[in-house]
Design an enzyme around this catalytic site. Sequence first.
Site, mmCIF file in Angstrom:
data_model
loop_
_atom_site.group_PDB
_atom_site.id
_atom_site.type_symbol
_atom_site.label_atom_id
_atom_site.label_comp_id
_atom_site.label_asym_id
_atom_site.label_seq_id
_atom_site.Cartn_x
_atom_site.Cartn_y
_atom_site.Cartn_z
ATOM 1 N N HIS A 87 -21.317 -5.045 23.515
ATOM 2 C CA HIS A 87 -21.250 -3.993 22.494
ATOM 3 C C HIS A 87 -22.327 -2.921 22.735
ATOM 4 C CE1 HIS A 87 -18.244 -6.323 20.341
ATOM 5 N NE2 HIS A 87 -18.991 -7.391 20.595
ATOM 6 N N GLU B 272 -25.022 -7.662 16.155
ATOM 7 C CA GLU B 272 -24.772 -8.306 17.454
ATOM 8 C C GLU B 272 -25.309 -7.480 18.616
ATOM 9 O OE1 GLU B 272 -21.115 -10.089 20.212
ATOM 10 O OE2 GLU B 272 -20.674 -9.131 18.273
ATOM 11 N N HIS C 127 -22.847 -12.352 24.341
ATOM 12 C CA HIS C 127 -22.278 -12.017 23.032
ATOM 13 C C HIS C 127 -22.803 -12.966 21.962
ATOM 14 C CE1 HIS C 127 -19.144 -8.999 24.130
ATOM 15 N NE2 HIS C 127 -19.393 -9.510 25.323
ATOM 16 N N GLU D 55 -21.006 -16.984 24.169
ATOM 17 C CA GLU D 55 -21.189 -16.777 22.721
ATOM 18 C C GLU D 55 -22.325 -17.707 22.296
ATOM 19 O OE1 GLU D 55 -19.772 -14.590 20.896
ATOM 20 O OE2 GLU D 55 -17.714 -14.191 21.560
#
Length: 484
Positions: free
Chosen positions: A309, A323, A376, A445
């Site tokens: 992101h 995030e 992430h 993640e």
Amino acid sequence: MKTRNLIITTILYLLLIHTSALASNKYISLTLTYDYQDHSYCAEEVFISVNGKELTELSMPPIILNNYTLVPAREVFEAIGANVEWKKDIEQVYITYNETVIALPVNSEKAYVNGKPMALDTSAKIINNKTMVPLRFITTSLGFEIKWDSNTRIADIITKEETTEITTETTTETTTETTTKTYTETTDKTEITAKKNENIYYENDTLYIKNINNIKLSDITEYDNYMSRNYTVVINKDLQNYISNTKFTPNSEKIKDCTIVTGIDNTTITFNENRIVAVNITEDNGYICIKSILPKEKYDKIIVLDPGHGGEMPGAIANNLVEKDLTLKIALSAKEKFDKDGSVKCYITRTTDVNPSFDERTSLANETGDIFVSVHINSANSTDAHGTETFCLYANDLGNGLTSYRVAEEMLTQLLNRLGTTNRNVKTEDLKVLRDSKIPASLIEIGFISNADEAELMNNSIDKAGQAIYEGVLNLFDKYPAVR
């Protein structure tokens, strides 16, 4: 008599008003939107002129921020003949004039002048959707003078060189003497330039500089500005008497052009890239040789990290955390460890709050890397969801037995060991960064931002997560040496 006194009083009053008007300028009040917030601004108006001619059609007025003048980049510096280019994907403005290229990342404490990093007193900013840049820094970096008049509040950019009229005698003797002198001076200058050019040449992706001034390899500093697609080499020696400012445009798949700029303290060599390169610098047969090569020709092991992101794509938001901020901190922590170690070259898709496209992220990995890890933070509707999971898709075995699954497995193992989170296993999913990757790749993640306890754990464990990535990559290269 009364009439006469009244006239005198009126004249004095009008003079007083006129003087006061000259002594102060109009105050402007604006709402400035930058850094994701609105700011009230009220200050005396500032004016910009170029060689005494005022710029009147600026879509955004110059402002004083942190005691420094910021101006709209395009309108002001195109007025002096510079080329201004905005690169939205990396949030940088490029200002080019003759052989000087200035790169200003938004909200950065540094700018780059011909690839050389320079400290800024105030950063460039996006204000009211306009790119605003520090006036004095840009003006002086381009080699111009700026004059500030505190009474009129005019900042005048001076680009014209001062010329002095020479009165010559009209006799034949004097004219002949002057012409002969000019011809001699021109000839001498041409000969000096020719001699300087003999000391430098470009051939087969290599720049050769004759080592006349006792250059040592320890005098040379490298800056790999791969995000801006240039590689800069700075020789910390004054070579003005030995080589000329030069630009080479080779017919090369690697290098677009090579620019050499000499200065009192150093000489800056900038390789503008067609594709990402590294350089090998050697001394051979009386020359400093700077050869452009591909990263895999120089580095034995290369990891590409991708903080997920960024910019207008914040990712998951919960428990006062975002995030994109966590992924950047964790990836930078890991990169710092790779850079300090030095055994693994680490490229990263972003170092600031920007949002590279998916193609840019995977292109960097495919072009340069041996392993690709996209970082992430997870989220779920349920605040009870927790744990660490990693993803892979295609094997992408390059011939050494290392697959994307092995990368995902190793990343998971190291994160569980460091963070003590719950194992949610290695999974397969058709994610774009994995689908477009041509090298062993995993998307990780780390934990759930939607879980208050896990969000706090991740926020307090930036270095632990970075260490897990670092150690996992070292283990992978130990087990599966990169193919070259």
